[in-house]
Design an enzyme around this catalytic site. Structure first.
Site, PDB file in Angstrom:
ATOM      1  N   ASP A  49      24.217 -32.015  -8.066  1.00 46.54           N
ATOM      2  CA  ASP A  49      25.270 -31.098  -7.622  1.00 46.54           C
ATOM      3  C   ASP A  49      24.866 -29.672  -7.973  1.00 46.54           C
ATOM      4  OD1 ASP A  49      28.447 -31.822  -6.851  1.00 46.54           O
ATOM      5  OD2 ASP A  49      28.074 -29.753  -7.455  1.00 46.54           O
ATOM      6  N   ASP A  73      20.569 -27.170  -5.617  1.00 42.65           N
ATOM      7  CA  ASP A  73      21.211 -26.321  -4.610  1.00 42.65           C
ATOM      8  C   ASP A  73      20.757 -26.805  -3.243  1.00 42.65           C
ATOM      9  OD1 ASP A  73      22.283 -24.467  -2.938  1.00 42.65           O
ATOM     10  OD2 ASP A  73      21.289 -22.725  -3.846  1.00 42.65           O
ATOM     11  N   ASN A 100      25.807 -36.754   0.500  1.00 39.07           N
ATOM     12  CA  ASN A 100      27.250 -36.499   0.624  1.00 39.07           C
ATOM     13  C   ASN A 100      27.582 -35.022   0.786  1.00 39.07           C
ATOM     14  OD1 ASN A 100      30.239 -37.048   0.127  1.00 39.07           O
ATOM     15  ND2 ASN A 100      29.749 -35.690  -1.587  1.00 39.07           N
ATOM     16  N   TYR A 165      30.899 -26.499  11.397  1.00 37.34           N
ATOM     17  CA  TYR A 165      31.089 -27.806  10.745  1.00 37.34           C
ATOM     18  C   TYR A 165      30.888 -28.913  11.771  1.00 37.34           C
ATOM     19  CZ  TYR A 165      33.247 -31.390   7.752  1.00 37.34           C
ATOM     20  OH  TYR A 165      33.494 -32.518   6.988  1.00 37.34           O
ATOM     21  N   LYS A 169      27.727 -31.435  11.625  1.00 36.76           N
ATOM     22  CA  LYS A 169      28.021 -32.845  11.376  1.00 36.76           C
ATOM     23  C   LYS A 169      27.493 -33.727  12.521  1.00 36.76           C
ATOM     24  CE  LYS A 169      29.816 -33.158   7.340  1.00 36.76           C
ATOM     25  NZ  LYS A 169      29.040 -33.893   6.314  1.00 36.76           N
TER      26      LYS A 169
HETATM   27  N1  LIG Z   1      37.718 -35.359   2.394  1.00 36.94           N
HETATM   28  C1  LIG Z   1      37.755 -35.529   3.698  1.00 36.94           C
HETATM   29  O1  LIG Z   1      38.820 -35.682   4.288  1.00 36.94           O
HETATM   30  C2  LIG Z   1      36.480 -35.545   4.481  1.00 36.94           C
HETATM   31  C3  LIG Z   1      36.588 -35.787   5.826  1.00 36.94           C
HETATM   32  C4  LIG Z   1      35.463 -35.866   6.578  1.00 36.94           C
HETATM   33  C5  LIG Z   1      34.230 -35.715   5.980  1.00 36.94           C
HETATM   34  N2  LIG Z   1      34.113 -35.450   4.663  1.00 36.94           N
HETATM   35  C6  LIG Z   1      32.776 -35.276   4.102  1.00 36.94           C
HETATM   36  O2  LIG Z   1      32.729 -35.684   2.755  1.00 36.94           O
HETATM   37  C7  LIG Z   1      31.706 -34.959   2.097  1.00 36.94           C
HETATM   38  C8  LIG Z   1      32.171 -34.239   0.862  1.00 36.94           C
HETATM   39  O3  LIG Z   1      33.225 -34.872   0.255  1.00 36.94           O
HETATM   40  P1  LIG Z   1      33.607 -34.526  -1.280  1.00 36.94           P
HETATM   41  O4  LIG Z   1      35.002 -35.014  -1.430  1.00 36.94           O
HETATM   42  O5  LIG Z   1      32.594 -35.076  -2.207  1.00 36.94           O
HETATM   43  O6  LIG Z   1      33.580 -32.921  -1.256  1.00 36.94           O
HETATM   44  P2  LIG Z   1      33.449 -31.786  -2.376  1.00 36.94           P
HETATM   45  O7  LIG Z   1      33.861 -30.509  -1.817  1.00 36.94           O
HETATM   46  O8  LIG Z   1      34.095 -32.249  -3.630  1.00 36.94           O
HETATM   47  O9  LIG Z   1      31.884 -31.655  -2.526  1.00 36.94           O
HETATM   48  C9  LIG Z   1      31.095 -32.469  -3.361  1.00 36.94           C
HETATM   49  C10 LIG Z   1      30.216 -31.616  -4.170  1.00 36.94           C
HETATM   50  O10 LIG Z   1      29.298 -30.867  -3.369  1.00 36.94           O
HETATM   51  C11 LIG Z   1      28.893 -29.789  -4.191  1.00 36.94           C
HETATM   52  N3  LIG Z   1      28.195 -28.736  -3.458  1.00 36.94           N
HETATM   53  C12 LIG Z   1      28.707 -27.766  -2.672  1.00 36.94           C
HETATM   54  N4  LIG Z   1      27.725 -26.964  -2.216  1.00 36.94           N
HETATM   55  C13 LIG Z   1      26.576 -27.449  -2.733  1.00 36.94           C
HETATM   56  C14 LIG Z   1      25.231 -27.047  -2.636  1.00 36.94           C
HETATM   57  N5  LIG Z   1      24.844 -25.994  -1.941  1.00 36.94           N
HETATM   58  N6  LIG Z   1      24.300 -27.782  -3.290  1.00 36.94           N
HETATM   59  C15 LIG Z   1      24.657 -28.876  -4.017  1.00 36.94           C
HETATM   60  N7  LIG Z   1      25.921 -29.293  -4.159  1.00 36.94           N
HETATM   61  C16 LIG Z   1      26.872 -28.567  -3.518  1.00 36.94           C
HETATM   62  C17 LIG Z   1      30.168 -29.305  -4.822  1.00 36.94           C
HETATM   63  O11 LIG Z   1      29.899 -28.615  -6.031  1.00 36.94           O
HETATM   64  C18 LIG Z   1      30.954 -30.576  -5.027  1.00 36.94           C
HETATM   65  O12 LIG Z   1      30.926 -31.007  -6.375  1.00 36.94           O
HETATM   66  C19 LIG Z   1      31.171 -33.931   3.089  1.00 36.94           C
HETATM   67  O13 LIG Z   1      29.991 -34.413   3.675  1.00 36.94           O
HETATM   68  C20 LIG Z   1      32.313 -33.840   4.076  1.00 36.94           C
HETATM   69  O14 LIG Z   1      31.862 -33.392   5.333  1.00 36.94           O
HETATM   70  C21 LIG Z   1      35.229 -35.360   3.902  1.00 36.94           C
END
Ligand SMILES: NC(=O)c1ccc[n+]([C@@H]2O[C@H](COP(=O)([O-])OP(=O)(O)OC[C@H]3O[C@@H](n4cnc5c(N)ncnc54)[C@H](O)[C@@H]3O)[C@@H](O)[C@H]2O)c1
Length: 268
Positions: A49, A73, A100, A165, A169
């Protein structure tokens, strides 16, 4: 179930922040729930992360107890590659990679800057390609490996919120399919979970802490999904239970994409 006993999984984007769900001890995002599910089923989990503290928090809560946090990153190519090298060095093998990490471009198309567009592309697509590229070498050598990409229904249908987005995606699914077809005969599988409304820290951060019932009302199941339900789908695709499944997008959306329009509630 102990489907990942003796195996190593790397979850890119395995931290989480934002408001807690009622009753939870820590904010639960999809990435964190995925790391915890793989750990619960026996995997040693490397959690990557941008925020090392959040990755460490995930590792501290892994139910299986075996894991490592690494700062990465996703917008930086060298960092993406280095994190996979850490994952490999950590336990000497790499069986499953869960891509993810994903961000939502915030600027509408009419004013979106190049920087905002590029960041979405770098984090949502390029990082997944680079991570897969780095992980492929040891997987091909072992003759086995599974990728799971965390996608969104926005990559298949427009919600008219964020064009970058939706576009990134959709591109992510192209990366997933190419890997699947290109390396199918060498023991590599590649799939995606395509998520709809999930009551995660991300959604609560973006859309409000108190709107879960309202957001769920448009779903045929009349509720949002949970990060744990997203994680269960990821664990299936990463496991040998999905040994004949590759190149697929498993939609986890409570039935939204099966209905048009989403039907109103009916009695009886
Ligand atoms: N929650 C929903 O309803 C939903 C719906 C559709 C898709 N998604 C997908 O789920 C995934 C994320 O879900 P989540 O709940 O874990 O989200 P989140 O926002 O909690 O992200 C997970 C982690 O990604 C990290 N992050 C952000 N930018 C970063 C970078 N540049 N490098 C490394 N880490 C980074 C953040 O610090 C965070 O801890 C995404 O791919 C999103 O498109 C979610």
């Amino acid at each position: 179930m102990n489907r990942f006993s003796g195996r190593v999984a790397y979850v890119l984007g395995g931290g989480s922040d934002g408001p807690l769900r009622p009753g939870d001890a820590l904010p639960m995002g999809n990435g964190r729930a995925m790391a915890m599910r793989l750990s619960a089923e026996g995997a040693h989990v490397v959690v990557g992360d941008l925020d090392l503290g959040r990755a460490e928090e995930t590792v501290a809560h892994l139910p299986g107890g075996s894991g490592t946090a690494v700062q990465v990153d996703a917008a930086d190519p060298d960092s993406c590659r280095a994190a996979v090298a850490v994952a490999m060095a950590d336990a000497g093998r790499l069986d499953a990679v869960v891509c993810n990490v994903g961000i939502s471009g915030r600027e509408p198309i009419k004013v979106q800057s190049l920087e905002d567009w590029d960041l979405a592309l770098d984090v949502n697509v390029r990082s997944h390609w680079l991570t897969a590229q780095a992980a492929l070498a040891p997987m091909l050598e072992a003759g086995a490996g599974a990728f799971v990409f965390v996608g969104s229904t926005a990559g298949m249908w427009s919600s008219r919120r964020s064009m970058s987005y939706e576009a990134t995606k959709a591109a992510q699914l192209g990366v997933m399919r190419h890997l699947a077809v290109r390396y199918a005969e060498r023991g590599i599988r590649s799939n995606a979970v395509v998520l709809g409304n999930i009551d995660s820290a991300l959604v609560r951060r973006e859309f409000g802490d108190d709107g879960s019932a309202r957001r769920g009302a448009v779903v045929p199941m009349r509720r949002e999904g949970s990060p744990e339900e997203a994680a269960a789908a990821v664990a299936f695709l990463a496991s040998d239970d999905a040994s004949y499944v590759t190149g697929q997008s498993l939609v986890v959306d409570g039935g939204v994409s099966a209905a048009w329009p989403s039907p109103p509630p009916v009695a009886g």
